[in-house]
Design a protein around this motif. Structure first.
Motif, PDB file in Angstrom:
ATOM      1  N   GLU A 183      38.791 137.616  23.331  1.00  0.00           N
ATOM      2  CA  GLU A 183      37.962 137.972  24.483  1.00  0.00           C
ATOM      3  C   GLU A 183      36.487 137.714  24.183  1.00  0.00           C
ATOM      4  O   GLU A 183      35.702 137.443  25.085  1.00  0.00           O
ATOM      5  CB  GLU A 183      38.181 139.439  24.865  1.00  0.00           C
ATOM      6  CG  GLU A 183      39.592 139.744  25.387  1.00  0.00           C
ATOM      7  CD  GLU A 183      40.611 139.984  24.273  1.00  0.00           C
ATOM      8  OE1 GLU A 183      40.211 139.954  23.089  1.00  0.00           O
ATOM      9  OE2 GLU A 183      41.806 140.191  24.572  1.00  0.00           O
ATOM     10  N   GLY A 186      35.554 133.632  24.525  1.00  0.00           N
ATOM     11  CA  GLY A 186      35.601 132.887  25.783  1.00  0.00           C
ATOM     12  C   GLY A 186      36.877 133.048  26.587  1.00  0.00           C
ATOM     13  O   GLY A 186      36.993 132.476  27.665  1.00  0.00           O
ATOM     14  N   TYR A 187      37.840 133.803  26.051  1.00  0.00           N
ATOM     15  CA  TYR A 187      39.050 134.026  26.835  1.00  0.00           C
ATOM     16  C   TYR A 187      38.846 135.218  27.770  1.00  0.00           C
ATOM     17  O   TYR A 187      37.939 136.028  27.578  1.00  0.00           O
ATOM     18  CB  TYR A 187      40.258 134.198  25.898  1.00  0.00           C
ATOM     19  CG  TYR A 187      40.671 132.856  25.337  1.00  0.00           C
ATOM     20  CD1 TYR A 187      41.679 132.113  25.944  1.00  0.00           C
ATOM     21  CD2 TYR A 187      39.990 132.290  24.259  1.00  0.00           C
ATOM     22  CE1 TYR A 187      42.013 130.862  25.473  1.00  0.00           C
ATOM     23  CE2 TYR A 187      40.314 131.031  23.783  1.00  0.00           C
ATOM     24  CZ  TYR A 187      41.330 130.324  24.394  1.00  0.00           C
ATOM     25  OH  TYR A 187      41.643 129.073  23.934  1.00  0.00           O
ATOM     26  N   ASN A 189      38.883 138.606  29.849  1.00  0.00           N
ATOM     27  CA  ASN A 189      38.901 139.975  29.340  1.00  0.00           C
ATOM     28  C   ASN A 189      40.213 140.686  29.658  1.00  0.00           C
ATOM     29  O   ASN A 189      40.687 141.503  28.866  1.00  0.00           O
ATOM     30  CB  ASN A 189      37.729 140.764  29.928  1.00  0.00           C
ATOM     31  CG  ASN A 189      37.488 142.060  29.186  1.00  0.00           C
ATOM     32  OD1 ASN A 189      37.253 142.039  27.978  1.00  0.00           O
ATOM     33  ND2 ASN A 189      37.554 143.180  29.878  1.00  0.00           N
ATOM     34  N   GLU A 196      46.084 133.522  36.820  1.00  0.00           N
ATOM     35  CA  GLU A 196      45.568 132.479  35.902  1.00  0.00           C
ATOM     36  C   GLU A 196      44.232 132.876  35.291  1.00  0.00           C
ATOM     37  O   GLU A 196      43.285 132.086  35.280  1.00  0.00           O
ATOM     38  CB  GLU A 196      45.464 131.127  36.606  1.00  0.00           C
ATOM     39  CG  GLU A 196      46.749 130.325  36.495  1.00  0.00           C
ATOM     40  CD  GLU A 196      46.503 128.822  36.492  1.00  0.00           C
ATOM     41  OE1 GLU A 196      46.455 128.253  37.594  1.00  0.00           O
ATOM     42  OE2 GLU A 196      46.377 128.220  35.406  1.00  0.00           O
ATOM     43  N   ARG A 198      42.754 132.759  32.455  1.00  0.00           N
ATOM     44  CA  ARG A 198      42.797 132.210  31.101  1.00  0.00           C
ATOM     45  C   ARG A 198      41.479 132.432  30.372  1.00  0.00           C
ATOM     46  O   ARG A 198      41.443 132.921  29.260  1.00  0.00           O
ATOM     47  CB  ARG A 198      43.113 130.715  31.151  1.00  0.00           C
ATOM     48  CG  ARG A 198      44.470 130.400  31.741  1.00  0.00           C
ATOM     49  CD  ARG A 198      44.703 128.890  31.785  1.00  0.00           C
ATOM     50  NE  ARG A 198      45.838 128.591  32.623  1.00  0.00           N
ATOM     51  CZ  ARG A 198      47.113 128.646  32.236  1.00  0.00           C
ATOM     52  NH1 ARG A 198      47.399 128.956  30.991  1.00  0.00           N
ATOM     53  NH2 ARG A 198      48.083 128.383  33.071  1.00  0.00           N
ATOM     54  N   TYR A 199      40.396 131.995  31.021  1.00  0.00           N
ATOM     55  CA  TYR A 199      39.096 132.016  30.364  1.00  0.00           C
ATOM     56  C   TYR A 199      38.144 132.942  31.118  1.00  0.00           C
ATOM     57  O   TYR A 199      38.357 133.235  32.291  1.00  0.00           O
ATOM     58  CB  TYR A 199      38.514 130.595  30.300  1.00  0.00           C
ATOM     59  CG  TYR A 199      39.504 129.585  29.788  1.00  0.00           C
ATOM     60  CD1 TYR A 199      40.103 129.754  28.533  1.00  0.00           C
ATOM     61  CD2 TYR A 199      39.878 128.492  30.559  1.00  0.00           C
ATOM     62  CE1 TYR A 199      41.031 128.840  28.063  1.00  0.00           C
ATOM     63  CE2 TYR A 199      40.806 127.574  30.089  1.00  0.00           C
ATOM     64  CZ  TYR A 199      41.383 127.751  28.845  1.00  0.00           C
ATOM     65  OH  TYR A 199      42.298 126.855  28.385  1.00  0.00           O
ATOM     66  N   ALA A 200      37.101 133.356  30.411  1.00  0.00           N
ATOM     67  CA  ALA A 200      36.094 134.220  31.028  1.00  0.00           C
ATOM     68  C   ALA A 200      35.639 133.612  32.353  1.00  0.00           C
ATOM     69  O   ALA A 200      35.351 132.423  32.426  1.00  0.00           O
ATOM     70  CB  ALA A 200      34.907 134.374  30.091  1.00  0.00           C
ATOM     71  N   GLY A 201      35.613 134.422  33.390  1.00  0.00           N
ATOM     72  CA  GLY A 201      35.147 133.938  34.688  1.00  0.00           C
ATOM     73  C   GLY A 201      36.266 133.460  35.595  1.00  0.00           C
ATOM     74  O   GLY A 201      36.044 133.247  36.784  1.00  0.00           O
ATOM     75  N   ASP A 202      37.474 133.263  35.051  1.00  0.00           N
ATOM     76  CA  ASP A 202      38.596 132.815  35.894  1.00  0.00           C
ATOM     77  C   ASP A 202      38.946 133.900  36.908  1.00  0.00           C
ATOM     78  O   ASP A 202      38.897 135.078  36.605  1.00  0.00           O
ATOM     79  CB  ASP A 202      39.838 132.530  35.033  1.00  0.00           C
ATOM     80  CG  ASP A 202      39.778 131.147  34.411  1.00  0.00           C
ATOM     81  OD1 ASP A 202      38.842 130.392  34.733  1.00  0.00           O
ATOM     82  OD2 ASP A 202      40.667 130.833  33.593  1.00  0.00           O
TER      83      ASP A 202
END
Lengths: 202, 248
Positions: A183, A186-187, A189, A196, A198-202
């Motif tokens: 977390e 960049g993954y 939280n 989906e 997957r990544y921060a902000g998704d």
């Protein structure tokens, strides 16, 4: 609008029944791939413990024989890795987190799982209770192999599988959320595969 | 939520294929023009999305093969039972557009800041891809950090970036081992990396090397355990695994 990849047809080998069980962007595998950020730890079982912790204090600690003596469940669930493989109908023997939490008084709202090798991952406590999460020590009828997180791993199948921390040694019960290992790198939280995340902000 | 606010969202963007170069019979490097690339760090990867005419799409992750500051490139190995890699290695042509997003991953990276200790890179097969980025970045920085790359490949024709690795420059030692087939007169190592070869080629543990291991899971498991046995602290060994033949 995505550009069409000329000549790309894809494989789409999942059956219709599978499709309803496979989150967006995932494919079904029959293998059990391994992903870890470092070497596989090997903690002797006589040194192994599982602890529920708050504010730096152990509220309750179980040894390996004590964990095995707790009521366990046979759990069959689908698991979804952020690297896009999903594996259907995986079977585990596991102790519900509810059973462990029932033994302690705490004020936590979030949990940070801690592990051999230094790995951590954060999960809201509401996602670890009500029969949604376990500490698993057996896979497919066999002791959980070290490369898959043995002797014991967290099992939180409704979130991406990095939340199901390998080599888990306990949960830190926190009042405020604190990002774990991936977390911080960049993954997402929370990590809901059906959204989906997957990544921060998704 | 805590920890997420400062990070930007990784959005899909259209990249144009500028170059394709065959590295081996089954491996191709694809150079991309990406108008809004935010820059990357050596060791990171990106996601590729292909979309069929009926809207079906498939996504996979690939290591970035180019150094920070260079045009984005990925190197892809064709897996015969794969869904995306055969398309990328056989169908894709210069001028085609694909969707990508990235860069991804903040752990398996080398920034060049940790220059006081030597670097050990251990690659199995196409696990060498992120190491090309690291070695090129080291060169571009003018860094004098000492590097050893231990690279296990099936045969000499399967070695990716061979010419570039042969010419990696001062301070970069490349040690090959060929597991299945050796050419006549081969004076390098043969067979899988065993504990003896690892002990012989790895930096002594007291030099506190920073280590990256990348390759198929059994290879990475064996190398990481072997290095721990040699006295490397687990926290100085960063691993990245791919399913190899198992994963499409």
């Amino acid at each position: 609008m995505s550009p069409i990849s000329r000549g790309f047809h894809g494989r789409r080998h999942e059956t219709a029944a599978d499709t309803a069980r496979v989150p967006p962007g995932q494919y079904v595998t029959s293998d059990f791939p391994v992903l870890s950020a470092g070497p596989t730890p090997h903690t002797p079982l006589q040194d192994w413990t599982f602890s529920l912790r708050q504010a730096g204090t152990d509220l309750r600690t179980w040894t390996w024989p004590e964990l095995l003596a707790l009521p366990a469940e046979d759990v069959t669930v689908d698991i979804h890795c952020v690297t896009r493989w999903s594996k259907l109908d995986t079977s585990w023997r596991a102790v519900p987190i509810d059973t462990l939490l029932a033994d302690v008084d705490h004020q936590g709202t979030y949990a940070l799982a801690f592990c051999d090798g230094g790995y951590t991952t954060n999960v809201p406590l509401a996602d670890l209770t009500a029969g949604q999460a376990w500490v698993a020590y057996s896979y497919d009828g066999q002791p959980l192999p070290p490369e898959h997180g043995g002797p014991a791993r967290l099992l939180v199948p409704h979130l991406y599988f990095w939340k199901s921390a390998k080599w888990v040694r306990g949960l830190d019960l926190l009042a405020a959320d604190e990002p774990g290992f991936w977390e911080r790198y960049g993954y997402h939280n929370y990590g809901d595969p059906w959204r989906e995340q997957r990544y921060a902000g998704d | 939520m805590a920890g997420t606010a400062v990070r930007g969202r990784l959005t899909w963007q259209v990249a144009t294929v500028e170059t394709v170069r065959d590295e081996t019979a089954s491996v191709r490097t694809i150079g991309l023009a990406v108008p809004d690339w935010a820059g990357h760090t050596a060791g990171q990867h990106l996601d590729v999305r292909l979309t069929a005419e009926d809207g079906y799409s498939a996504e996979r992750s690939y290591s970035i093969a180019s150094a920070p500051g260079e045009p984005v490139a990925i190197t892809v190995e064709r897996l015969d039972d794969g869904e995306v890699s055969p398309y990328l290695t056989e169908e894709l042509r210069s001028g085609d557009e694909i969707e990508i997003r990235g860069p991804i991953g903040g752990y398996f990276i080398w920034t060049g800041d940790d220059a006081a200790t030597p670097l050990l890179l251990v690659a199995g097969g196409s696990g060498v891809v992120p190491f090309r980025s690291i070695i090129r970045h080291r060169h571009n920085l003018g860094s004098d950090v000492s590097v050893r790359l231990l690279y296990s490949a099936r045969s000499l024709p399967d070695v990716i970036y061979r010419a570039e690795l042969d010419d990696a420059g001062d301070g970069v030692a490349v040690i090959f081992t060929l597991t299945r087939q050796q050419p006549p007169g081969w004076t390098g190592h043969s067979g899988r990396v065993d504990q003896r070869l690892l002990a012989e080629t790895a930096w002594p543990a007291h030099q506190d090397p920073l280590t990256f291991v990348c390759g198929p899971t059994p290879f990475v498991e064996a190398m990481a355990s072997g290095l721990v046995e040699l006295g490397y602290p687990a926290g100085r060994i960063k691993t990245e695994r791919y399913g190899g033949a198992e994963a499409p």
